[in-house]
Design an enzyme around this catalytic site. Sequence first.
Site, PDB file in Angstrom:
ATOM      1  CG  ASP A  12      -5.887  -0.255   1.955  1.00 52.69           C
ATOM      2  OD1 ASP A  12      -5.065  -1.151   1.695  1.00 52.69           O
ATOM      3  OD2 ASP A  12      -5.628   0.957   1.850  1.00 52.69           O
TER       4      ASP A  12
ATOM      5  CG  ASP B 243      -1.892   1.129   1.231  1.00 51.99           C
ATOM      6  OD1 ASP B 243      -2.103   1.727   0.160  1.00 51.99           O
ATOM      7  OD2 ASP B 243      -2.454   1.430   2.286  1.00 51.99           O
TER       8      ASP B 243
END
Length: 228
Positions: free
Chosen positions: A81, A56
């Site tokens: 996410d 990420d």
Amino acid sequence: MDTKANKQRPAKLSVYLYIPNIVGYMRVILNCIAFAVCFSNKTLFSLLYFFSFCCDAVDGWCARKFNQVSTFGAVLDMVTDRVSTACLLVILSQIYRPSLVFLSLLALDIASHWLQMYSTFLSGKTSHKDVKDSTSWLFRLYYGNRMFMGYCCVSCEVLYIILFLIAKNHTENLMNVLVESLTQFSPLSLLLALSIFGWSIKQIINLIQMKTAADVCVLYDIEKQHKP
């Protein structure tokens, strides 16, 4: 018409092939593999899941480094996410009792982020991280300081991974496991304590985020009613 369409296709395709978006696709694949083996190989699951989570930060760095920031990439990032965390929380709800704890965390996580994204569009902002006008210093600190945000986010994922790894059966009592692990005074108990602290801050921020975003939606409705 055909000429214009042909000119638009390469541009559209190029966004899908942005380096940070390719990293995003890799994250999705890693998560799919991780959850496919989560019960047969806990260690492999934890490694793949955490590596996907760390990516990420990589896709964000790539987006800034190569000037490839895109709305599609931001949405892909957030959806990945939220879905990956949601899946892990569902699994934990099947392992620990009371399961409502993890289902409530799942609901809070999705609701706060969805409201934040929607309120961002209503207020005309380009990023859901633009909270400079917020009255909450903690909320501003979270989105304004990458290190602080990173600590809170990592703490949540590490806590959930630890809980998954230390579960011995499918009927564990959450409080008993936490108390037993924290009182062992080991490196694991220290990591668990640090994770719980960061996780607690993150949940407070989720509540602030949900309330702040809800206020934006309500104010938008009020302003729309008063327009001639």
